[in-house]
Design a protein around this motif. Structure first.
Motif: not given
Length: 392
Positions: A82, A185, A218
């Motif tokens: 992230g 996140v 991510a």
């Protein structure tokens, strides 16, 4: 002859088998990886340009579009955590000298401001105490005063346990000629977010939270407004590895034949694909409700133990990470160590501005169950009794 030149012997630790303990990860991430995702990640490696891998990437893109609730064509997964997605978003959006407004009510705003300054942006911080969120009036005041081209805000501030309302912020930013960049996140899959409907321009998350995959990939998506701003850049992004022009091509987002950019973490992509598949099978609304219900059960149990919730307003509590104040007379390290040593359960202390102030308990994805709530409450009850007794 060559052997006689060796002066460093084989490390003895590497001559022993790898030993990994079994633990219940109820901190702010990573979360435990279920067998299905572990199995996906243990599949035999394929080449990063093989058609089967490109197909998996297309499936990941579709899964991210579902999880984000977006139809953005520039949607993909960064080969990194992230943090890497945060950096990718900022360095592609911000040209040297651009003005950025960063909403700071925890560590992720602090880090975004740090990255933006390293990129040569003119950074202004909009501040709230840890445990509080930003209102549209707070945001509009900052937009009017600083006239930024990008606003950064954290949807799920895992260092403090705050869930930031996003309603109206996208429209507000666009009215002032600004793009909205959101960090999700810690919240994706655990709390409602509607990228297109809420007019979010850039949204990113991580694989190791609600998606229950190992860290290392991510999800990220860019609106057409954001894509057009990137096309108008005066200079190339400072990072080749995170250059969204190259990544868009590798992920099949630009309509051109795919070209090699980097050797992607193939098995991480297999895992991410399965995490997204499990979310799709469960359904977003069911996932949101499960996290809400288990968070409510946890908060009620924590209050019954005499603990004080750090985020006062129920609507502002992040369903995936619950924060409680460290009780007076206790050391948070004693509590977390007791749970680890006696129950093999991980919870965490504070981070950034919440260090020393809070305990953080995470319920994410498959870890968000009523049974795990009962387990951590039982362990905490024992820990509070033991740690208090040990200080008498």
């Amino acid at each position: 002859m060559a052997t006689s030149l060796l002066c460093v012997p084989p490390p003895q630790v590497l001559l022993r088998p790898l030993a990994v303990p079994e633990r219940l990860l109820l901190g702010p991430g990573p979360s435990n990886v279920p067998p299905r995702i572990l199995a996906a990640g243990s599949q035999q490696l394929l080449g990063h340009m093989h058609p089967e891998v490109l197909q998996v990437m297309d499936e990941i893109k579709a899964g991210i579009q579902y999880a984000f609730q977006t139809q953005n064509r520039l949607t993909l997964a960064i080969s990194g955590t992230g943090h890497c997605a945060m950096e990718a978003a900022l360095l592609n959006l911000l040209d040297h000298g651009d003005t950025a407004l960063v909403a700071v009510n925890g560590i992720w705003g602090q880090r975004a401001a740090d990255i933006a300054r390293r990129l040569g942006a003119n950074v202004h911080e909009l501040l709230k105490p840890p445990g509080e969120y930003f209102t549209p009036w707070d945001i509009e005041e900052g937009l009017v005063q600083h006239k930024p081209s990008v606003l950064f805000i954290t949807h799920g501030e895992s260092s403090t346990g705050v869930l930031q309302p996003l309603e109206g912020l996208g429209e507000l930013c666009h009215r002032h000629g600004c793009l909205l960049l959101v960090d999700a996140v810690a919240s994706l899959g655990g709390a409602p977010i509607f990228m297109d409907q809420q007019e979010v321009d850039v949204l990113y998350s991580g694989s190791q939270k609600v998606l229950n995959a190992p860290p290392g990939s991510a999800p990220i998506s860019f609106s057409e407004r954001a894509r057009e701003k990137m096309l108008r850049r005066k200079t190339k992004p400072l990072s080749f590895y995170l250059d969204m022009g190259w990544l868009a091509n590798y992920w099949g987002c630009d309509g051109e034949p795919r070209r090699y950019h980097h050797t992607a973490p193939i098995n991480s992509f297999f895992s991410l694909r399965e995490g997204l598949a499990m979310l799709a099978e469960l359904g977003l609304e069911n996932s949101w409700e499960r996290h809400r219900a288990n968070c409510t059960q946890l908060c009620r149990g924590l209050c019954d133990l005499g603990l004080e919730l750090f985020v006062k307003e129920e609507k502002a509590r992040l369903p995936t990470v619950t924060t409680v104040r460290v009780p007076k007379g206790y050391d948070w390290k004693d509590i977390t160590a007791f749970l680890m040593d006696n129950y093999a359960i991980e919870i965490a202390g504070g981070l950034g501005p919440s260090v020393g102030k809070v305990l953080r308990i995470g319920l994410m994805g498959c870890n968000s169950t009523s049974g795990n709530v009962d387990r951590v409450l039982c362990a905490l009850r024992d820990a509070l009794g033991h740690c208090r007794h040990s200080r008498l």
